[in-house]
Design an enzyme around this catalytic site. Structure first.
Site, PDB file in Angstrom:
ATOM      1  CE  LYS A   1      31.765  -5.780  23.379  1.00 18.01           C
ATOM      2  NZ  LYS A   1      32.103  -6.984  22.391  1.00 18.01           N
TER       3      LYS A   1
ATOM      4  CG  ASP B   1      29.415 -13.308  19.991  1.00 26.55           C
ATOM      5  OD1 ASP B   1      30.494 -12.695  19.702  1.00 26.55           O
ATOM      6  OD2 ASP B   1      29.016 -14.287  20.404  1.00 26.55           O
TER       7      ASP B   1
END
Length: 327
Positions: A26, A28
């Protein structure tokens, strides 16, 4: 076209296991759809705004195909880790000259994780595994562009991303179709930090100053009995108060946010409940337009206030109404 969204996974059980699932880091960054038509590249935020002028280092995407639609994120790496603050600075830049200078000193990378259209052929009805295979063969050698790596063991990846200070993991069902604008259980997100998006409804000056930003009042949009966004009689959005955010506003971050808020129209008190007079004293109330991310220790039961919130950055890719879909 609106991007497919992930559902929050169960942090108690962690990422799903087995061959039916794939797992990605994931990142940022800022979610962007990269679209090419007739040789022109558009980089579209979730609200549909084209910010390609801010990211000239990604111009090579226009050479991939005559017709193309990718899903991915613009990521700025600082010290080997993604920096949300740095990528936010980049997407705010609408001057082509300034963007070229920043591209040389603070470049972003487009991390692609899905292929939705190629040469006029929609691919969203194909399973993720087929879209992924086509994507991997497409982007080799494109400057500042890479394909997000995929892993089979979600638990191991979650532990590794935690150790490296990364944002978390997204788990995807290999058979999943691409559901435009839908928050789907076929994609599950497992973030490491408790970060949420909120809307600024006002600000108050730093103690002892006349106009320097000291804290912002934030809240969340809500709906009425009919499920419609709650607005006042003049059609302005009302917010459920979530507290005051002052941490993280020192230095350049606070100066940039203050400049942005200076362009937002003032309004009547925009929250659904009153706050103590001492908290409201000296505050300027604003139309709920600016969305920011805050990190916190959660929300206090009963009061609904953020615990020890810290400003992380402006979410130019979100509108206040988008947050109703995230709730």
């Amino acid at each position: 076209m609106r991007p497919m969204l992930a559902t929050s996974g169960d942090s108690r059980t962690g990422p799903p296991t087995g061959p039916a699932w794939a797992h990605e880091i994931k990142w940022d960054g800022i979610r962007l759809l990269a679209e090419v038509r007739d040789g022109r590249l558009r980089m579209l935020t979730r609200s549909g705004r084209d910010i390609a002028v801010a990211l000239p280092e990604l111009a090579g995407l226009a050479d991939v195909a005559d017709d193309l639609l990718l899903d991915g994120e613009a990521v700025a790496m600082v010290g080997g880790k993604p920096s949300f603050g740095h990528v936010v600075d980049r997407v705010h830049t609408m001057s082509a000259t300034a963007a070229q200078k920043l591209a040389a000193t603070r470049p972003v990378t487009y991390v692609a994780f899905d292929l939705l259209r190629l040469d006029g052929m929609p691919l969203d009805a194909l399973p993720w595994s087929a879209r992924r295979a086509a994507l991997e063969d497409l982007l080799d050698g494109i400057p500042r562009v890479q394909v997000s790596p995929v892993f089979d063991d979600g638990a191991q990846l979650l532990a590794a991303t935690a150790a490296q200070g990364l944002e978390g993991v997204v788990s995807k069902r290999r058979s999943s179709l691409y559901a435009e604008g839908v928050r789907s259980p076929d994609w599950l997100k497992f973030p490491h930090r408790d970060t949420m998006s909120v809307v600024i409804g006002g600000w108050r000056p730093q103690t002892g100053t006349a106009g320097r930003l000291g804290a912002v009042h934030v809240g969340l949009p809500t709906t009425d009995e009919d499920g419609m966004p709650l607005c006042d009689e003049e059609g302005r959005l009302r917010l459920v108060y979530a507290g005051r955010v002052g941490s993280g506003l020192a230095g350049r971050a606070g100066e940039q946010l203050a400049a942005l808020l200076g362009e937002v129209p003032r309004t009547a008190y925009p929250f659904t409940t009153d706050i103590p007079r001492a908290e409201a004293h000296g505050s300027t109330w604003l139309e709920p337009r600016v969305v920011i991310d805050v990190a916190s220790l959660g929300i206090t039961p009963g009061e609904g206030r953020l615990r020890q919130p810290s400003y992380q950055g402006v979410r130019t890719d979100l509108t206040p109404l988008d947050l109703l879909e995230l709730s």
